[in-house]
Motif scaffolding. Structure first.
Motif, PDB file in Angstrom:
ATOM      1  N   UNK A 115      -2.258  22.617  -4.637  1.00  0.00           N
ATOM      2  CA  UNK A 115      -0.850  22.279  -4.427  1.00  0.00           C
ATOM      3  C   UNK A 115      -0.729  20.779  -4.174  1.00  0.00           C
ATOM      4  N   UNK A 116       0.176  20.110  -4.885  1.00  0.00           N
ATOM      5  CA  UNK A 116       0.407  18.699  -4.578  1.00  0.00           C
ATOM      6  C   UNK A 116       1.889  18.453  -4.371  1.00  0.00           C
ATOM      7  N   UNK A 117       2.183  17.394  -3.581  1.00  0.00           N
ATOM      8  CA  UNK A 117       3.564  16.987  -3.331  1.00  0.00           C
ATOM      9  C   UNK A 117       3.527  15.506  -3.036  1.00  0.00           C
ATOM     10  N   UNK A 118       4.206  14.530  -3.792  1.00  0.00           N
ATOM     11  CA  UNK A 118       4.998  14.798  -4.921  1.00  0.00           C
ATOM     12  C   UNK A 118       4.271  14.439  -6.212  1.00  0.00           C
TER      13      UNK A 118
ATOM     14  N   UNK B 127       6.267   9.381   1.084  1.00  0.00           N
ATOM     15  CA  UNK B 127       6.432   8.334   2.106  1.00  0.00           C
ATOM     16  C   UNK B 127       6.202   8.808   3.525  1.00  0.00           C
ATOM     17  N   UNK B 128       6.637  10.045   3.806  1.00  0.00           N
ATOM     18  CA  UNK B 128       6.542  10.546   5.176  1.00  0.00           C
ATOM     19  C   UNK B 128       5.747  11.840   5.200  1.00  0.00           C
TER      20      UNK B 128
ATOM     21  N   UNK C 203      -1.154   0.807   6.519  1.00  0.00           N
ATOM     22  CA  UNK C 203      -1.840   1.135   7.767  1.00  0.00           C
ATOM     23  C   UNK C 203      -0.896   1.839   8.740  1.00  0.00           C
ATOM     24  N   UNK C 204       0.372   1.441   8.727  1.00  0.00           N
ATOM     25  CA  UNK C 204       1.337   2.072   9.629  1.00  0.00           C
ATOM     26  C   UNK C 204       1.468   3.562   9.326  1.00  0.00           C
ATOM     27  N   UNK C 205       1.476   3.902   8.037  1.00  0.00           N
ATOM     28  CA  UNK C 205       1.570   5.314   7.653  1.00  0.00           C
ATOM     29  C   UNK C 205       0.325   6.087   8.085  1.00  0.00           C
ATOM     30  N   UNK C 206      -0.818   5.447   8.012  1.00  0.00           N
ATOM     31  CA  UNK C 206      -2.042   6.118   8.463  1.00  0.00           C
ATOM     32  C   UNK C 206      -1.933   6.437   9.948  1.00  0.00           C
ATOM     33  N   UNK C 207      -1.529   5.450  10.746  1.00  0.00           N
ATOM     34  CA  UNK C 207      -1.405   5.672  12.189  1.00  0.00           C
ATOM     35  C   UNK C 207      -0.434   6.806  12.490  1.00  0.00           C
TER      36      UNK C 207
ATOM     37  N   UNK D 195       4.278  -7.836   6.273  1.00  0.00           N
ATOM     38  CA  UNK D 195       5.366  -7.003   6.779  1.00  0.00           C
ATOM     39  C   UNK D 195       4.801  -6.098   7.880  1.00  0.00           C
ATOM     40  N   UNK D 196       5.256  -6.287   9.133  1.00  0.00           N
ATOM     41  CA  UNK D 196       4.651  -5.533  10.241  1.00  0.00           C
ATOM     42  C   UNK D 196       4.870  -4.023  10.146  1.00  0.00           C
ATOM     43  N   UNK D 197       5.901  -3.605   9.432  1.00  0.00           N
ATOM     44  CA  UNK D 197       6.174  -2.165   9.291  1.00  0.00           C
ATOM     45  C   UNK D 197       5.407  -1.554   8.131  1.00  0.00           C
ATOM     46  N   UNK D 198       4.858  -2.403   7.275  1.00  0.00           N
ATOM     47  CA  UNK D 198       4.138  -1.916   6.100  1.00  0.00           C
ATOM     48  C   UNK D 198       2.868  -2.753   5.908  1.00  0.00           C
ATOM     49  N   UNK D 199       2.040  -2.776   6.930  1.00  0.00           N
ATOM     50  CA  UNK D 199       0.841  -3.611   6.894  1.00  0.00           C
ATOM     51  C   UNK D 199      -0.185  -3.022   5.935  1.00  0.00           C
ATOM     52  N   UNK D 200      -0.609  -3.835   4.988  1.00  0.00           N
ATOM     53  CA  UNK D 200      -1.593  -3.380   4.006  1.00  0.00           C
ATOM     54  C   UNK D 200      -2.089  -4.563   3.176  1.00  0.00           C
ATOM     55  N   UNK D 201      -3.244  -4.402   2.534  1.00  0.00           N
ATOM     56  CA  UNK D 201      -3.803  -5.512   1.757  1.00  0.00           C
ATOM     57  C   UNK D 201      -2.907  -5.867   0.574  1.00  0.00           C
TER      58      UNK D 201
END
Lengths: 255, 255, 255, 255
Positions: free
Chosen positions: A99-102, A172-173, A198-202, D229-235
């Motif tokens: 199963x994948x999304x999206x 995204x989320x 990185x923010x999404x990883x955290x 971008x602090x909200x989207x930190x990435x390489x």
């Protein structure tokens, strides 16, 4: 392995430029020469073509890698360096249900549906109808559409309950769908998530701490091409610096 | 998805250490605790085990990735970061016929035989009998041995002629078998080579220049793990610096 | 360039292991042999020593790099790959005045004080007295202590006002001292910050957006060693995966 | 720190683009706006300029890093990520005497001459007169030419005998000048070599095995920038994949 009029070939020039092209196009213009494709019909794959200006090109048999690199894109795609690794981590193989999304442009979906084989199945959720259409187009070109079930937006839950061998999230989320992923997964089975920042990883790691998942790992994969001059072997001057972070975990079942 | 006595599980501790272990072992000692595996029988994969000292572990369903990481090693193995990418470049999928030389401990072979499915076939050449035996043992553990044809040393030629969908070479002097690889390959199909040193890459590239191959690319893949503390997200302090260079090319057919 | 009894030498074994050692020690035990250092007195740097067991070692002249690698550590140190780049970004050179906070074990401080020369000055803030003492010891060993002014904890403000050529921050919450850094810096001059985690980078970037800094860049530096066998040239199997992210910016002056 | 008419400034736009420009130019056109530089005279470095179209730019004080990035190029230059590390490995600091061959566009030379200070000296060999002229122009712009002695082609030998603190070689066939480097170096002192290709590294390592050098190390340095971008930190999506391999060693003295 003779080339038919309706076949796709990977046309590869002497300098190494490649084009995924239908033989039925008859004539193909690269950035440096013009090739008559009709002459290929009935010849074996791998045959050499001579262009109008005298350069040579090769009519290679397209691989899944070629399809991944040449598919029609309407979104950021996932690249083979990441896809190959995802296949192994998610245990994607003949007969599996994934199963994948999206869906996006369908690059990962193409690899999944190739790998599960005719006995397998891939369920792909996507809220944007136009992305879904492009993905379908890409799959049809490689003859893989039959193995895929397309679905619309996943709202909090997936239809599947304890029945898929692996789940992959690329949105995204992803934290919004972690519980849904857990419910869809067979017990002990793997979850993968693609995270550009990185923010999404955290954020995802924080959300996972409260849920029954174990063995979580995060990583990134870098690929560097080299120049192929044997007397001057060295890396290419430029490379891709980042595609995304990858997170993998497993569903566990508390007593 | 209930656990049977003869099943293999991936035992994953709370700190993320993993062990591929047979439930029939009954009792398993990690570096910090002792787990009674018999209690798992009849429970779902993903179940939580409590150790004698009170720590917890999870009985995950092993994936092909887990088998690759945990197989018995008598040689340098090929790692998932490279294997996943090789699968895509060599178009390895259900029903394909793949030739590799040499077998080594069988890590790539395990991934190949998993990916080609029951309809596919992998032919694996290896001159060292004891490596072959270890590879067989590894394959048997994952139930994949039936898809594999083992052969001894390849002396200048392979038995196969224009019949395999892809060839992979992993030996010290791959230039000795380039012509053999060309002959075994179906026209237009891919060749992959693993090369630990830059000198071997140069040597191979030189030899290939005289042979009918096209679209040659050389690359390396680096994988970096990250710590999974969401408040302190950052790469692990240490990483693998090198496994091998990978070379990919395609057989062409001069008129 | 004759070796004196009180000199420090970099003893380098044939296998490439190095030790920073005082000749006055007379006798030195490596992990494989025993070397009589007294025989070096009056000989040139670079001289060859024969050990009691017949192996050879070389009495090299220590460089700033050697001091950085061999200094006494009580904290995580900053490595030459990062330090060299910091020197250039902060314009550290003869005669400059540099401010850093905190001192730690003094690795960056050692490089700063070496680079500013006898006419330059480095001001180093550190709240932990024991770290400061170790840093002093390290500097004394290389004869650089005179160029350094040690200060205690920086509480919201530094003593210096518009008088330093560059500021470097290496502490857990650098955002607390951004205004202090701005005030200490001469207009248009550079600020550098070391940040181990991605969360700290985000936090710092957020804080900087509200302050008069411009040209902010964030980066990381990776160093990979290679094996030095000319017939088998290739990277080392293992490497450092991460030390820290580096952030650089400049003080601007709104009208 | 007031800006004078003859000063150089680093003009930094809001998007982070930078230009090294003389205030005497009066008017400067970026790719998006037009800036009147005369208004800067008498103002502090770091001052904000408003462009004709309303965008803002900052008049920063140029650092050695800025000069290295903005120098006039007629050859492949050496980059700060490599230069900073070279400075530490070669022990380049105030008062030292450094020998390099060849000059190229003078990027490393600029860093060397900055770091050795007014008491130091850099000797730079280059056979191409036009490269030398460009290097001189670059040095003059930063006021460093006085510390440098330019010399023509080095034919097998350098003029210097046991008198330089470090040697750096940046030429196609460095193995031709290894003996010359050895003779120029003070005993126990460091040698550095820049090598774009793996073949050159092998060739150099082979040549060095027969000469009195010890402690040889080879490495490469990779630098990756991140989005701020602090909200989207990435390489960043793209990075430099390769500049060169670096080799370091030390002169030893056989009895």
């Amino acid at each position: 392995m003779k080339i038919n009029p309706q076949d796709l070939i990977l046309l590869c020039t002497e300098e190494g430029r490649t084009y995924l092209v239908e033989v039925s196009k008859k004539n193909f213009q690269t950035h440096r020469d013009n090739f008559d494709l009709e002459g290929l019909i009935g010849k074996p794959f791998g045959s050499v073509l001579e262009g109008a200006k005298g350069s040579r090109a090769f009519a290679l048999k397209p691989t899944i890698y070629d399809f991944l690199m040449k598919l029609k894109r309407v979104t950021q795609i996932i690249y083979p360096k990441d896809i190959g690794y995802i296949l192994l981590r998610l245990n994607v193989g003949p007969g599996k249900t994934i199963l994948e999304c999206g869906t996006g442009s369908g690059s990962l979906l193409m690899a999944f549906s190739y790998a599960v084989g005719p006995e397998g199945r891939v369920i792909s959720y996507e809220k944007e109808k136009r992305f879904q259409n492009v993905a379908k187009e890409n799959l049809n070109r490689f003859g893989l559409a039959e193995r895929v079930v397309f679905k619309g937006e996943a709202q909090e839950k997936f239809d599947e309950k304890e029945e898929v061998d692996a789940v992959f999230l690329d949105l995204k989320t992803p934290w919004d769908l972690l519980e849904a992923a857990w419910q869809a997964l067979k017990p002990g089975c793997p979850l993968g998530i693609l995270l550009p920042t990185a923010n999404q990883v955290s954020e995802t790691l924080k959300a996972m701490e409260k849920l029954p998942f174990a063995g979580t790992e995060v990583l990134e994969i870098m690929l560097r091409f080299y120049k192929t001059n044997p007397e001057r072997f060295r890396p290419e001057d430029r490379m891709i610096g980042h595609t995304a972070y990858l997170l993998f975990s497993r569903k566990i079942v508390e007593a």
